[in-house]
Design an enzyme around this catalytic site. Sequence first.
Site, PDB file in Angstrom:
ATOM      1  N   TYR A  83       0.551  -0.972  -0.390  1.00 16.38           N
ATOM      2  CA  TYR A  83       0.165  -0.235   0.434  1.00 16.38           C
ATOM      3  C   TYR A  83       0.856   1.872  -0.296  1.00 16.38           C
ATOM      4  O   TYR A  83       2.322   1.155  -0.388  1.00 16.38           O
ATOM      5  CB  TYR A  83      -0.542  -0.010   1.788  1.00 16.38           C
ATOM      6  CG  TYR A  83      -0.241   0.407   2.573  1.00 16.38           C
ATOM      7  CD1 TYR A  83       0.558  -0.453   2.990  1.00 16.38           C
ATOM      8  CD2 TYR A  83      -0.691   1.672   3.025  1.00 16.38           C
ATOM      9  CE1 TYR A  83       1.578  -0.367   4.469  1.00 16.38           C
ATOM     10  CE2 TYR A  83       0.441   1.651   4.118  1.00 16.38           C
ATOM     11  CZ  TYR A  83       1.486   0.599   5.037  1.00 16.38           C
ATOM     12  OH  TYR A  83       1.653   1.705   5.686  1.00 16.38           O
ATOM     13  N   ARG A 123       7.468   3.811  -5.170  1.00 14.26           N
ATOM     14  CA  ARG A 123       8.249   2.920  -3.692  1.00 14.26           C
ATOM     15  C   ARG A 123       7.174   1.583  -3.998  1.00 14.26           C
ATOM     16  O   ARG A 123       7.407   0.426  -3.502  1.00 14.26           O
ATOM     17  CB  ARG A 123       7.841   3.655  -2.765  1.00 14.26           C
ATOM     18  CG  ARG A 123       8.596   2.452  -1.188  1.00 14.26           C
ATOM     19  CD  ARG A 123       8.292   3.050  -0.446  1.00 14.26           C
ATOM     20  NE  ARG A 123       6.871   3.966   0.341  1.00 14.26           N
ATOM     21  CZ  ARG A 123       6.663   4.656   1.352  1.00 14.26           C
ATOM     22  NH1 ARG A 123       7.938   5.022   2.226  1.00 14.26           N
ATOM     23  NH2 ARG A 123       5.565   5.160   1.442  1.00 14.26           N
ATOM     24  N   ARG A 176      -8.265 -20.197   0.020  1.00 12.25           N
ATOM     25  CA  ARG A 176      -6.574 -20.265   0.755  1.00 12.25           C
ATOM     26  C   ARG A 176      -5.795 -20.592   0.855  1.00 12.25           C
ATOM     27  O   ARG A 176      -5.890 -22.335   1.368  1.00 12.25           O
ATOM     28  CB  ARG A 176      -7.361 -19.763   1.995  1.00 12.25           C
ATOM     29  CG  ARG A 176      -6.490 -19.766   2.969  1.00 12.25           C
ATOM     30  CD  ARG A 176      -6.704 -19.366   4.680  1.00 12.25           C
ATOM     31  NE  ARG A 176      -6.250 -19.019   4.729  1.00 12.25           N
ATOM     32  CZ  ARG A 176      -4.804 -19.651   6.029  1.00 12.25           C
ATOM     33  NH1 ARG A 176      -4.823 -20.900   5.790  1.00 12.25           N
ATOM     34  NH2 ARG A 176      -3.973 -19.180   6.861  1.00 12.25           N
ATOM     35  N   HIS A 235      -0.539 -21.389   0.845  1.00  9.30           N
ATOM     36  CA  HIS A 235       0.104 -20.511   1.314  1.00  9.30           C
ATOM     37  C   HIS A 235       0.740 -20.011  -0.721  1.00  9.30           C
ATOM     38  O   HIS A 235       1.127 -19.023  -0.487  1.00  9.30           O
ATOM     39  CB  HIS A 235       1.299 -20.807   2.448  1.00  9.30           C
ATOM     40  CG  HIS A 235       0.631 -20.910   3.275  1.00  9.30           C
ATOM     41  ND1 HIS A 235      -0.868 -21.308   3.423  1.00  9.30           N
ATOM     42  CD2 HIS A 235       0.775 -20.199   4.317  1.00  9.30           C
ATOM     43  CE1 HIS A 235      -1.185 -20.873   5.011  1.00  9.30           C
ATOM     44  NE2 HIS A 235       0.425 -20.422   6.014  1.00  9.30           N
ATOM     45  N   LYS A 274       6.610  -2.351   1.833  1.00 15.73           N
ATOM     46  CA  LYS A 274       5.763  -1.394   2.465  1.00 15.73           C
ATOM     47  C   LYS A 274       4.502  -2.133   2.585  1.00 15.73           C
ATOM     48  O   LYS A 274       3.526  -1.954   1.399  1.00 15.73           O
ATOM     49  CB  LYS A 274       5.366   0.043   2.096  1.00 15.73           C
ATOM     50  CG  LYS A 274       4.338   0.937   2.877  1.00 15.73           C
ATOM     51  CD  LYS A 274       4.653   2.193   2.771  1.00 15.73           C
ATOM     52  CE  LYS A 274       3.198   3.479   3.177  1.00 15.73           C
ATOM     53  NZ  LYS A 274       3.309   3.771   5.108  1.00 15.73           N
ATOM     54  N   GLU A 305      13.144   2.788  13.959  1.00 10.92           N
ATOM     55  CA  GLU A 305      12.093   3.244  13.355  1.00 10.92           C
ATOM     56  C   GLU A 305      11.028   3.657  13.857  1.00 10.92           C
ATOM     57  O   GLU A 305      10.784   2.488  15.213  1.00 10.92           O
ATOM     58  CB  GLU A 305      11.454   2.987  12.241  1.00 10.92           C
ATOM     59  CG  GLU A 305      10.786   1.927  11.031  1.00 10.92           C
ATOM     60  CD  GLU A 305      10.587   2.085  10.268  1.00 10.92           C
ATOM     61  OE1 GLU A 305      10.610   2.365   9.194  1.00 10.92           O
ATOM     62  OE2 GLU A 305      10.227   0.753   9.921  1.00 10.92           O
ATOM     63  N   LEU A 315      11.459   1.251   6.644  1.00  9.62           N
ATOM     64  CA  LEU A 315      10.914   1.865   5.549  1.00  9.62           C
ATOM     65  C   LEU A 315      11.957   3.069   5.233  1.00  9.62           C
ATOM     66  O   LEU A 315      11.535   4.310   5.932  1.00  9.62           O
ATOM     67  CB  LEU A 315       9.416   2.230   5.906  1.00  9.62           C
ATOM     68  CG  LEU A 315       8.228   2.586   4.618  1.00  9.62           C
ATOM     69  CD1 LEU A 315       8.927   1.306   3.423  1.00  9.62           C
ATOM     70  CD2 LEU A 315       7.196   2.860   4.301  1.00  9.62           C
TER      71      LEU A 315
END
Length: 283
Positions: A32, A51, A99, A101, A145, A177, A201
């Site tokens: 995101y 990014r 579902r 993996h 991210k 961070e 990040l």
Amino acid sequence: MEYVMFNGEIVERKAAAVDIEDRGYQFGDGIYEVIRIYNGLMFTAEEHLQRLDESAASIGIEIPYAREDLQIKLESLIAHNGVRFGTVYLQFTRGNAPRKHPFPVGAAPTFVAYTREAGRPEEKLQSGVKTILIEDIRWLRCDIKSLNLLGNLLANQKAAEAGCDEAIQHRDGKVTEGSHSNVSIVKGGTVITHPANNYILNGISRRVMLEICRKEGIPVEERVFSVAELEAADEVFLTGTTIEVMPVIEHDGRTVGNGVPGAVTRKLQQEFRTEIEKQCGAL
Ligand SMILES: Cc1ncc(COP(=O)(O)O)c(C=O)c1O
């Protein structure tokens, strides 16, 4: 009526429906960005979208739009919703599939974007905020991210419970961070901040701040610094898309510097605002 972007189209929010087996919903398997809007214009949109591409590439999600097309789509959503000040949030997941993996073959990414109105946090930018120290328990690819934010949420919840705005994380006594911000300290006029590697990040606001330092001749050290250095710093500040350059005036119950935002932080705040105004017009 609220409009959002769903798989590239502007639709009413209630018409956007994600499958219960979407991999973002089930695994946090996605990425995101959050981009700030000032005067109806996105600030540092290109850097955010670059990014996003890097995050996508590092987990093997293929974004089905060229960067310029994605930017135009976001601009059209912002214009449609008439947002002057706020944010646009966008995320891509690996799509929906039974579902399991391993990455599904042939699933199309799910793309959602929406806008939110919000002013600049003027009062806090003036007064500064309080932080606590917390152990960094996150994974070793914090440079992506990713939607997997549980470690960040746990850290920020601890801060909230302590009446603070942000949790400053450390690994073995080395500051990394914040839960949703980058952390810098000032010592003897030098800005010190963690290098851009897999432990943090690489914030877009961090990069704008570093560029300002270079332009203004403020000395910078991009290096690992310790909790002891944090506690002995003259100034501490956070950077992030919604908080710009945010002074920290109290950390772990102790006053930072003189207990008011320091001169270097103030200078960086002022120059950050100038950068915003260059791109997006007068604030
Ligand atoms: C973990 C983390 N670090 C740093 C940042 C600051 O990044 P940016 O300046 O790009 O908003 C964020 C922003 O959300 C974040 O989540």
